[in-house]
Write a protein that holds these residues in place. Sequence first.
Motif, PDB file in Angstrom:
ATOM      1  N   GLY A  12       6.760 -14.173  -9.608  1.00  0.00           N
ATOM      2  CA  GLY A  12       7.397 -14.907  -8.523  1.00  0.00           C
ATOM      3  C   GLY A  12       7.786 -13.985  -7.371  1.00  0.00           C
ATOM      4  N   GLY A  13       7.971 -14.564  -6.212  1.00  0.00           N
ATOM      5  CA  GLY A  13       8.480 -13.820  -5.059  1.00  0.00           C
ATOM      6  C   GLY A  13       7.532 -12.800  -4.470  1.00  0.00           C
ATOM      7  N   VAL A  14       6.241 -12.917  -4.767  1.00  0.00           N
ATOM      8  CA  VAL A  14       5.307 -11.921  -4.242  1.00  0.00           C
ATOM      9  C   VAL A  14       4.704 -12.332  -2.904  1.00  0.00           C
ATOM     10  CG1 VAL A  14       4.693 -11.004  -6.511  1.00  0.00           C
ATOM     11  CG2 VAL A  14       3.357 -12.868  -5.550  1.00  0.00           C
ATOM     12  N   GLY A  15       4.873 -13.611  -2.532  1.00  0.00           N
ATOM     13  CA  GLY A  15       4.350 -14.055  -1.234  1.00  0.00           C
ATOM     14  C   GLY A  15       3.290 -15.144  -1.335  1.00  0.00           C
ATOM     15  N   LYS A  16       3.257 -15.890  -2.430  1.00  0.00           N
ATOM     16  CA  LYS A  16       2.258 -16.959  -2.590  1.00  0.00           C
ATOM     17  C   LYS A  16       2.451 -18.048  -1.541  1.00  0.00           C
ATOM     18  CE  LYS A  16       3.505 -17.763  -6.835  1.00  0.00           C
ATOM     19  NZ  LYS A  16       4.307 -16.569  -7.088  1.00  0.00           N
ATOM     20  N   THR A  17       3.702 -18.517  -1.401  1.00  0.00           N
ATOM     21  CA  THR A  17       3.945 -19.621  -0.483  1.00  0.00           C
ATOM     22  C   THR A  17       3.712 -19.172   0.954  1.00  0.00           C
ATOM     23  OG1 THR A  17       5.473 -20.613  -2.048  1.00  0.00           O
ATOM     24  CG2 THR A  17       5.664 -21.317   0.234  1.00  0.00           C
ATOM     25  N   THR A  18       4.196 -17.980   1.288  1.00  0.00           N
ATOM     26  CA  THR A  18       3.952 -17.406   2.608  1.00  0.00           C
ATOM     27  C   THR A  18       2.454 -17.345   2.886  1.00  0.00           C
ATOM     28  OG1 THR A  18       5.929 -16.038   2.308  1.00  0.00           O
ATOM     29  CG2 THR A  18       4.378 -15.354   4.033  1.00  0.00           C
ATOM     30  N   SER A  19       1.688 -16.898   1.893  1.00  0.00           N
ATOM     31  CA  SER A  19       0.248 -16.738   2.069  1.00  0.00           C
ATOM     32  C   SER A  19      -0.461 -18.091   2.127  1.00  0.00           C
ATOM     33  CB  SER A  19      -0.333 -15.903   0.918  1.00  0.00           C
ATOM     34  OG  SER A  19       0.281 -14.632   0.877  1.00  0.00           O
ATOM     35  N   THR A 180       0.066  -8.017  -0.858  1.00  0.00           N
ATOM     36  CA  THR A 180       1.084  -8.377   0.127  1.00  0.00           C
ATOM     37  C   THR A 180       2.296  -7.461   0.031  1.00  0.00           C
ATOM     38  OG1 THR A 180       1.933  -9.989  -1.435  1.00  0.00           O
ATOM     39  CG2 THR A 180       0.444 -10.813   0.239  1.00  0.00           C
ATOM     40  N   ARG A 181       3.121  -7.487   1.071  1.00  0.00           N
ATOM     41  CA  ARG A 181       4.329  -6.668   1.171  1.00  0.00           C
ATOM     42  C   ARG A 181       3.995  -5.187   1.017  1.00  0.00           C
ATOM     43  NH1 ARG A 181       9.494  -9.923  -0.724  1.00  0.00           N
ATOM     44  NH2 ARG A 181      10.183  -8.541   0.951  1.00  0.00           N
ATOM     45  N   TYR A 182       2.927  -4.769   1.662  1.00  0.00           N
ATOM     46  CA  TYR A 182       2.440  -3.397   1.535  1.00  0.00           C
ATOM     47  C   TYR A 182       3.167  -2.496   2.526  1.00  0.00           C
ATOM     48  CZ  TYR A 182      -1.089   0.174   0.534  1.00  0.00           C
ATOM     49  OH  TYR A 182      -1.738   1.304   0.116  1.00  0.00           O
ATOM     50  N   VAL A 209      -4.886  -6.965   3.123  1.00  0.00           N
ATOM     51  CA  VAL A 209      -3.637  -6.266   2.842  1.00  0.00           C
ATOM     52  C   VAL A 209      -2.639  -6.715   3.898  1.00  0.00           C
ATOM     53  CG1 VAL A 209      -2.502  -4.029   2.672  1.00  0.00           C
ATOM     54  CG2 VAL A 209      -4.871  -4.280   1.902  1.00  0.00           C
ATOM     55  N   ILE A 210      -1.548  -7.347   3.461  1.00  0.00           N
ATOM     56  CA  ILE A 210      -0.537  -7.836   4.399  1.00  0.00           C
ATOM     57  C   ILE A 210       0.643  -6.866   4.366  1.00  0.00           C
ATOM     58  CG2 ILE A 210       0.884  -9.813   5.074  1.00  0.00           C
ATOM     59  CD1 ILE A 210      -2.178 -10.432   4.791  1.00  0.00           C
ATOM     60  N   PRO A 211       0.994  -6.286   5.512  1.00  0.00           N
ATOM     61  CA  PRO A 211       2.091  -5.310   5.492  1.00  0.00           C
ATOM     62  C   PRO A 211       3.449  -5.984   5.273  1.00  0.00           C
ATOM     63  CG  PRO A 211       1.381  -5.724   7.741  1.00  0.00           C
ATOM     64  CD  PRO A 211       0.424  -6.470   6.850  1.00  0.00           C
ATOM     65  N   GLU A 212       4.369  -5.263   4.682  1.00  0.00           N
ATOM     66  CA  GLU A 212       5.775  -5.689   4.621  1.00  0.00           C
ATOM     67  C   GLU A 212       6.251  -5.773   6.067  1.00  0.00           C
ATOM     68  OE1 GLU A 212       7.795  -6.164   1.898  1.00  0.00           O
ATOM     69  OE2 GLU A 212       9.629  -6.442   3.059  1.00  0.00           O
ATOM     70  N   SER A 213       6.791  -6.923   6.442  1.00  0.00           N
ATOM     71  CA  SER A 213       7.068  -7.099   7.864  1.00  0.00           C
ATOM     72  C   SER A 213       8.249  -8.027   8.105  1.00  0.00           C
ATOM     73  CB  SER A 213       5.807  -7.657   8.552  1.00  0.00           C
ATOM     74  OG  SER A 213       6.118  -8.089   9.847  1.00  0.00           O
ATOM     75  N   GLN A 214       9.097  -7.628   9.050  1.00  0.00           N
ATOM     76  CA  GLN A 214      10.214  -8.461   9.513  1.00  0.00           C
ATOM     77  C   GLN A 214       9.733  -9.812  10.009  1.00  0.00           C
ATOM     78  OE1 GLN A 214      13.577  -8.123   9.780  1.00  0.00           O
ATOM     79  NE2 GLN A 214      13.302  -6.396   8.378  1.00  0.00           N
ATOM     80  N   SER A 215       8.498  -9.814  10.549  1.00  0.00           N
ATOM     81  CA  SER A 215       8.002 -11.039  11.191  1.00  0.00           C
ATOM     82  C   SER A 215       7.867 -12.183  10.182  1.00  0.00           C
ATOM     83  CB  SER A 215       6.656 -10.771  11.869  1.00  0.00           C
ATOM     84  OG  SER A 215       5.714 -10.342  10.904  1.00  0.00           O
ATOM     85  N   VAL A 216       7.706 -11.851   8.900  1.00  0.00           N
ATOM     86  CA  VAL A 216       7.552 -12.901   7.882  1.00  0.00           C
ATOM     87  C   VAL A 216       8.849 -13.686   7.731  1.00  0.00           C
ATOM     88  CG1 VAL A 216       7.152 -13.351   5.425  1.00  0.00           C
ATOM     89  CG2 VAL A 216       5.713 -11.700   6.639  1.00  0.00           C
ATOM     90  N   LEU A 217       9.946 -12.975   7.637  1.00  0.00           N
ATOM     91  CA  LEU A 217      11.255 -13.628   7.487  1.00  0.00           C
ATOM     92  C   LEU A 217      11.570 -14.462   8.732  1.00  0.00           C
ATOM     93  CD1 LEU A 217      13.564 -13.816   5.479  1.00  0.00           C
ATOM     94  CD2 LEU A 217      14.705 -11.979   6.740  1.00  0.00           C
TER      95      LEU A 217
HETATM   96  N1  LIG Z   1       4.597  -9.479   4.064  1.00  0.00           N
HETATM   97  C1  LIG Z   1       5.905  -9.732   3.842  1.00  0.00           C
HETATM   98  N2  LIG Z   1       6.853  -8.972   4.436  1.00  0.00           N
HETATM   99  C2  LIG Z   1       8.161  -9.200   4.216  1.00  0.00           C
HETATM  100  N3  LIG Z   1       8.647 -10.177   3.437  1.00  0.00           N
HETATM  101  C3  LIG Z   1       7.753 -10.978   2.815  1.00  0.00           C
HETATM  102  C4  LIG Z   1       6.348 -10.802   2.971  1.00  0.00           C
HETATM  103  N4  LIG Z   1       5.719 -11.742   2.216  1.00  0.00           N
HETATM  104  C5  LIG Z   1       6.688 -12.476   1.629  1.00  0.00           C
HETATM  105  N5  LIG Z   1       7.910 -12.031   1.986  1.00  0.00           N
HETATM  106  C6  LIG Z   1       9.214 -12.562   1.549  1.00  0.00           C
HETATM  107  O1  LIG Z   1       9.254 -12.563   0.125  1.00  0.00           O
HETATM  108  C7  LIG Z   1       9.955 -13.688  -0.364  1.00  0.00           C
HETATM  109  C8  LIG Z   1       9.083 -14.447  -1.334  1.00  0.00           C
HETATM  110  O2  LIG Z   1       7.965 -14.988  -0.656  1.00  0.00           O
HETATM  111  P1  LIG Z   1       7.256 -16.326  -1.117  1.00  0.00           P
HETATM  112  O3  LIG Z   1       6.092 -16.543  -0.233  1.00  0.00           O
HETATM  113  O4  LIG Z   1       8.252 -17.433  -1.221  1.00  0.00           O
HETATM  114  O5  LIG Z   1       6.776 -15.879  -2.562  1.00  0.00           O
HETATM  115  P2  LIG Z   1       6.302 -16.767  -3.823  1.00  0.00           P
HETATM  116  O6  LIG Z   1       5.792 -18.061  -3.284  1.00  0.00           O
HETATM  117  O7  LIG Z   1       5.229 -15.911  -4.442  1.00  0.00           O
HETATM  118  O8  LIG Z   1       7.472 -16.918  -4.720  1.00  0.00           O
HETATM  119  C9  LIG Z   1      10.336 -14.512   0.842  1.00  0.00           C
HETATM  120  O9  LIG Z   1      11.666 -14.217   1.164  1.00  0.00           O
HETATM  121  C10 LIG Z   1       9.392 -14.015   1.924  1.00  0.00           C
HETATM  122  O10 LIG Z   1       9.974 -14.126   3.202  1.00  0.00           O
END
Ligand SMILES: Nc1ncnc2c1ncn2[C@@H]1O[C@H](COP(=O)(O)OP(=O)(O)O)[C@@H](O)[C@H]1O
Lengths: 269, 225
Positions: A12-19, A180-182, A209-217
């Motif tokens: 969990g929390g790796v960025g699936k929903t974001t992606s 992700t979050r590289y 490769v998606i960088p760790e980024s403030q822009s995501v939040l």
């Molecule tokens: N590339 C990124 N850089 C910084 N924060 C990220 C990045 N990708 C995801 N996050 C943050 O990580 C957290 C989990 O992301 P989310 O997409 O909800 O993961 P999942 O669906 O895998 O549980 C969120 O707070 C999101 O903003």
Amino acid sequence: MAQIIVVTSGKGGVGKTTSSAAIATGLALKGHKTVVIDFDIGLRNLDLIMGCERRVVYDFVNVINGEANLNQALIKDKRCDKLFVLPASQTRDKDALTKEGVGKVLEDLSKDFDYILCDSPAGIETGAMMALYFADTAIVTTNPEVSSVRDSDRILGMLQSRSRRAEQSLEPVKEYLLLTRYAPTRVKTGEMLSVEDVQEILAIPLLGVIPESQSVLKASNSGVPVIVDQQSDAGQAYADAVARLLGEDVPLRFVAEEKKGLLKRIFGS
Amino acid sequence: MQNAVLELKGSSFTLSVLHINSKDLDRLLTELDAKLAQAPQFFVNAPLVLNLAKLADDLPDLAALKQALHQRNLFVVGLTGIDSAKADIAAKLQLPLMKSGKDSKNTPAKAVVPARSTKIVKQNVRSGQQIYAANADLIVFGAVSNGAEVIADGSIHVYGTLRGKAMAGAQGDNHAVIIAKTLSAELVSIAGNYWLSDSIQEHTNGSGACVRLDGESLIIESLPL
Ligand SMILES: Nc1ncnc2c1ncn2[C@@H]1O[C@H](COP(=O)(O)OP(=O)(O)O)[C@@H](O)[C@H]1O
Ligand SMILES: [Mg+2]
């Protein structure tokens, strides 16, 4: 016939929903009619990331149970008329997802859409299995750390053995790695695994490769998928990944440490 | 830490199997005594397994037979050739029910090990997956991940990196080997003799390697693969 893509990870929390949100939006912006489905029953948040949470009336489970039809439940995106969201239920439990029910909904959507993205919940329980079962393609979302890589490996095993394609001995599910979050600086100090390390272990083609980024939040707080922000590094990296998914050959970006300016190097940061 | 006073290891033994083809105890013993007279030394204190496959339900007095064999310095160590539904027969005699690979196929039992076959896996073995090559060698064209297990009654070949667990000679064959293109395993075991990753790392440089059993202890030889 639509291509069914699962965005999965195990962890969990790796960025699936974001992606899922970013890639679905990217495909739609390129002109492909796309629907993104939230399989995280009970913990829905795809609608938040997509900025449509206040327009949810009916959900995925309503459609499966025959309490609403697809047209009532699909939410059309504000920005792009090729993009739709099928939200998850916030209240029901995960057992609401049955193979027959999910299969029927995907079959109906297949007639109308080019791409169906399935945003998987974490874990290897029913919800995650339902999200990956019907997939043609899997985007295995992984963070550059040992436990995430291990869980992704586990999911790859499930794709090989428990998916519809495996059960029916069809051509196997196409597997892609999305790292992700590289954070290149933390790779350099040894706190994180490198792209090469992860690729060596998982041995599947790299989608991006998606960088760790403030822009995501920032993007998720404002309910706009980060790919829409083409000034941001993460937004550009997702656009590259979408291009690769569509078969284009795009060089990797954001994998090397940013060069510090001369002054910063002298005076530290 | 205290030293363990127990150690559980798999081993294989060659046992003589006495096939009982009649329920007539007198006839059995007459024939047995004739056989023993031919090679008396060979059978002294020999452990024996009784095979009852030919008899179906019509069994001789097994307790009396066991006793008679004991008087001739033959020790019955197990029963074979009866299905597990009749396990109570063995239990009454306080003997284990033994199964050899041959029983299940109903081939006429000979004292030779059946030829081994080969199981080929043409993809990576992922975390959480377990592959067992029963009565066969196992060949993996790919990597074996951390958290994955490959097991074979024969030898194991991994033409990729072996990061998970590998157990060769699972039924006690101590001639089995493990060969890996890159050895970085969590555990390797031959016929129940195992090493964990720490010991493995002491004995490899992370290149191609062959793990085998030398007497009672494992050795790792590096291989130019
Ligand atoms: N590339 C990124 N850089 C910084 N924060 C990220 C990045 N990708 C995801 N996050 C943050 O990580 C957290 C989990 O992301 P989310 O997409 O909800 O993961 P999942 O669906 O895998 O549980 C969120 O707070 C999101 O903003
Ligand atoms: Mg999620």
